[in-house]
Motif scaffolding. Structure first.
Motif, PDB file in Angstrom:
ATOM      1  N   ASP A  60       0.807  -1.221   0.000  1.00 30.65           N
ATOM      2  CA  ASP A  60       0.000   0.000   0.000  1.00 30.65           C
ATOM      3  C   ASP A  60       0.844   1.276   0.000  1.00 30.65           C
ATOM      4  O   ASP A  60       0.331   2.365   0.279  1.00 30.65           O
ATOM      5  N   ALA A  61       2.131   1.148  -0.291  1.00 26.17           N
ATOM      6  CA  ALA A  61       3.016   2.316  -0.214  1.00 26.17           C
ATOM      7  C   ALA A  61       2.556   3.413  -1.177  1.00 26.17           C
ATOM      8  O   ALA A  61       2.194   3.138  -2.325  1.00 26.17           O
ATOM      9  N   SER A  62       2.593   4.660  -0.678  1.00 23.26           N
ATOM     10  CA  SER A  62       2.288   5.811  -1.545  1.00 23.26           C
ATOM     11  C   SER A  62       3.429   5.984  -2.550  1.00 23.26           C
ATOM     12  O   SER A  62       4.518   5.410  -2.388  1.00 23.26           O
ATOM     13  N   VAL A  63       3.188   6.823  -3.569  1.00 25.91           N
ATOM     14  CA  VAL A  63       4.259   7.084  -4.546  1.00 25.91           C
ATOM     15  C   VAL A  63       5.471   7.681  -3.833  1.00 25.91           C
ATOM     16  O   VAL A  63       6.621   7.304  -4.094  1.00 25.91           O
ATOM     17  N   GLN A  64       5.205   8.599  -2.890  1.00 21.04           N
ATOM     18  CA  GLN A  64       6.312   9.213  -2.139  1.00 21.04           C
ATOM     19  C   GLN A  64       7.125   8.158  -1.391  1.00 21.04           C
ATOM     20  O   GLN A  64       8.357   8.180  -1.377  1.00 21.04           O
ATOM     21  N   ARG A  65       6.416   7.208  -0.782  1.00 19.36           N
ATOM     22  CA  ARG A  65       7.097   6.135  -0.036  1.00 19.36           C
ATOM     23  C   ARG A  65       7.894   5.233  -0.994  1.00 19.36           C
ATOM     24  O   ARG A  65       9.009   4.816  -0.688  1.00 19.36           O
ATOM     25  N   VAL A  66       7.336   4.967  -2.180  1.00 18.97           N
ATOM     26  CA  VAL A  66       8.059   4.152  -3.169  1.00 18.97           C
ATOM     27  C   VAL A  66       9.360   4.849  -3.562  1.00 18.97           C
ATOM     28  O   VAL A  66      10.400   4.204  -3.698  1.00 18.97           O
ATOM     29  N   VAL A  67       9.290   6.176  -3.706  1.00 13.95           N
ATOM     30  CA  VAL A  67      10.516   6.927  -4.047  1.00 13.95           C
ATOM     31  C   VAL A  67      11.558   6.738  -2.948  1.00 13.95           C
ATOM     32  O   VAL A  67      12.743   6.498  -3.217  1.00 13.95           O
ATOM     33  N   GLU A  68      11.123   6.815  -1.683  1.00 14.16           N
ATOM     34  CA  GLU A  68      12.073   6.610  -0.564  1.00 14.16           C
ATOM     35  C   GLU A  68      12.708   5.225  -0.637  1.00 14.16           C
ATOM     36  O   GLU A  68      13.913   5.061  -0.426  1.00 14.16           O
ATOM     37  N   ILE A  69      11.879   4.223  -0.928  1.00 12.00           N
ATOM     38  CA  ILE A  69      12.402   2.842  -1.032  1.00 12.00           C
ATOM     39  C   ILE A  69      13.431   2.768  -2.154  1.00 12.00           C
ATOM     40  O   ILE A  69      14.522   2.199  -1.990  1.00 12.00           O
ATOM     41  N   LEU A  70      13.114   3.386  -3.295  1.00  9.17           N
ATOM     42  CA  LEU A  70      14.032   3.339  -4.446  1.00  9.17           C
ATOM     43  C   LEU A  70      15.364   4.023  -4.119  1.00  9.17           C
ATOM     44  O   LEU A  70      16.430   3.510  -4.475  1.00  9.17           O
ATOM     45  N   LEU A  71      15.308   5.174  -3.411  1.00  9.03           N
ATOM     46  CA  LEU A  71      16.555   5.874  -3.064  1.00  9.03           C
ATOM     47  C   LEU A  71      17.395   5.020  -2.107  1.00  9.03           C
ATOM     48  O   LEU A  71      18.620   4.979  -2.207  1.00  9.03           O
ATOM     49  N   GLY A  72      16.726   4.296  -1.222  1.00  3.69           N
ATOM     50  CA  GLY A  72      17.445   3.375  -0.328  1.00  3.69           C
ATOM     51  C   GLY A  72      18.101   2.256  -1.117  1.00  3.69           C
ATOM     52  O   GLY A  72      19.254   1.880  -0.842  1.00  3.69           O
ATOM     53  N   TRP A  73      17.402   1.751  -2.102  1.00  2.25           N
ATOM     54  CA  TRP A  73      17.953   0.661  -2.934  1.00  2.25           C
ATOM     55  C   TRP A  73      19.149   1.160  -3.748  1.00  2.25           C
ATOM     56  O   TRP A  73      20.120   0.421  -3.926  1.00  2.25           O
ATOM     57  N   ILE A  74      19.070   2.401  -4.249  1.00  2.00           N
ATOM     58  CA  ILE A  74      20.236   2.944  -4.983  1.00  2.00           C
ATOM     59  C   ILE A  74      21.434   3.013  -4.029  1.00  2.00           C
ATOM     60  O   ILE A  74      22.538   2.589  -4.366  1.00  2.00           O
ATOM     61  N   ALA A  75      21.205   3.517  -2.804  1.00  2.00           N
ATOM     62  CA  ALA A  75      22.310   3.688  -1.838  1.00  2.00           C
ATOM     63  C   ALA A  75      22.955   2.350  -1.501  1.00  2.00           C
ATOM     64  O   ALA A  75      24.162   2.281  -1.290  1.00  2.00           O
ATOM     65  N   GLU A  76      22.161   1.287  -1.447  1.00  2.00           N
ATOM     66  CA  GLU A  76      22.754  -0.023  -1.085  1.00  2.00           C
ATOM     67  C   GLU A  76      23.092  -0.858  -2.322  1.00  2.00           C
ATOM     68  O   GLU A  76      23.433  -2.023  -2.198  1.00  2.00           O
ATOM     69  N   ASP A  77      23.002  -0.270  -3.514  1.00  2.00           N
ATOM     70  CA  ASP A  77      23.327  -0.959  -4.777  1.00  2.00           C
ATOM     71  C   ASP A  77      22.518  -2.252  -4.924  1.00  2.00           C
ATOM     72  O   ASP A  77      23.049  -3.285  -5.322  1.00  2.00           O
ATOM     73  N   ARG A  78      21.230  -2.174  -4.613  1.00  4.86           N
ATOM     74  CA  ARG A  78      20.360  -3.349  -4.771  1.00  4.86           C
ATOM     75  C   ARG A  78      20.118  -3.583  -6.257  1.00  4.86           C
ATOM     76  O   ARG A  78      19.764  -2.655  -6.985  1.00  4.86           O
TER      77      ARG A  78
END
Ligand SMILES: CSCCC(=O)C(=O)COP(=O)(O)O
Ligand SMILES: [Mg+2]
Length: 227
Positions: A60-78
């Motif tokens: 149920d993540a909002s678009v804003q929350r999805v962006v946060e998840i994506l930025l976290g994934w970039i930082a950890e090179d997922r």
């Protein structure tokens, strides 16, 4: 059996790790929020946002929350497929605007051109999306290298550290594994490729050895006649 095709990794193999970590990933982190917020309703973007919700366990993540998840994934090179797809879309804008030019080592450019001329079929396998692969080679500092390649594979063929991914790729190429030489800077990828029957050469651009695999520091010293 002599090799007929070469399958190459990108980051750390044809192209500098620093280009990916210091140029591409920061570019994506800077532009992805605005890109996603502006285009969240477009089907090709919406599909990837839903995949992020699914893969992150936050349906149920909002678009804003999805962006946060994506930025976290970039930082950890997922190496998450939906992140890679969205990065490819953001990088396309950068390449088109002339803000990005793909880095490919000169020795890789020279060898890939020579091998193509000698009749080898060239393929790419990277965690970066197929769109991102086409961009790094198509808009490279050495010009458009895309005519060199007969095909591209990304994580939709499976993770790079699993042998089954290489079996799928060999089958898509239409050759037995032993006719394909895989080039990579990551020993777990080389191990997986060998388990699937491919031949391997490791790239250690800063020197050193990739355990259990013939290792070189440059494409210039790879002698295909030996395989
Ligand atoms: C296709 S250029 C972007 C590379 C990228 O996103 C990446 O994760 C690198 O993965 P590789 O499998 O080429 O090491
Ligand atoms: Mg690599």
């Amino acid at each position: 059996m002599p090799i007929k095709a070469i399958l190459t990794d990108i980051e750390g193999t044809t192209s500098a790790v620093s280009f990916v970590f210091d140029v591409l990933f920061p570019f994506a982190a800077r532009h992805l929020p605005e890109f996603v917020l502006a285009r969240a309703d477009e089907p090709e973007v919406a599909t990837q946002l839903d995949a992020v919700r699914r893969d992150s366990g936050e349906p149920d993540a909002s678009v804003q929350r999805v962006v946060e998840i994506l930025l976290g994934w970039i930082a950890e090179d997922r190496k998450a497929t939906p992140l890679k797809a969205l990065q490819g879309m953001v990088w396309e804008q950068g390449y088109q605007a002339g803000q990005l030019k793909g880095h490919v080592y000169p020795d890789a450019v020279e060898a890939l051109r020579r091998w193509k001329q000698e009749g080898y079929d060239l393929y790419v396998y990277s965690s970066g999306s197929i769109q991102a692969q086409k961009l790094i080679f198509g808009c490279s500092e050495a010009g458009d290298l895309s005519p060199l390649f007969s095909g591209y594979f990304d994580t939709t063929s499976g993770p790079k550290r699993e042998a089954d991914s290489y079996r799928r790729i060999a089958s898509a190429i239409g050759r037995p594994g032993e006719e394909i030489l895989f080039l990579s800077d990551v020993v777990q990828e080389l191990d997986a490729a060998r388990e699937a029957g491919l031949q391997t050469v490791g790239l250690a651009r800063e020197g050193g050895v990739l355990d259990g695999h013939e290792t070189v520091a440059s494409f210039a010293v790879i002698d295909l006649a030996r395989f």
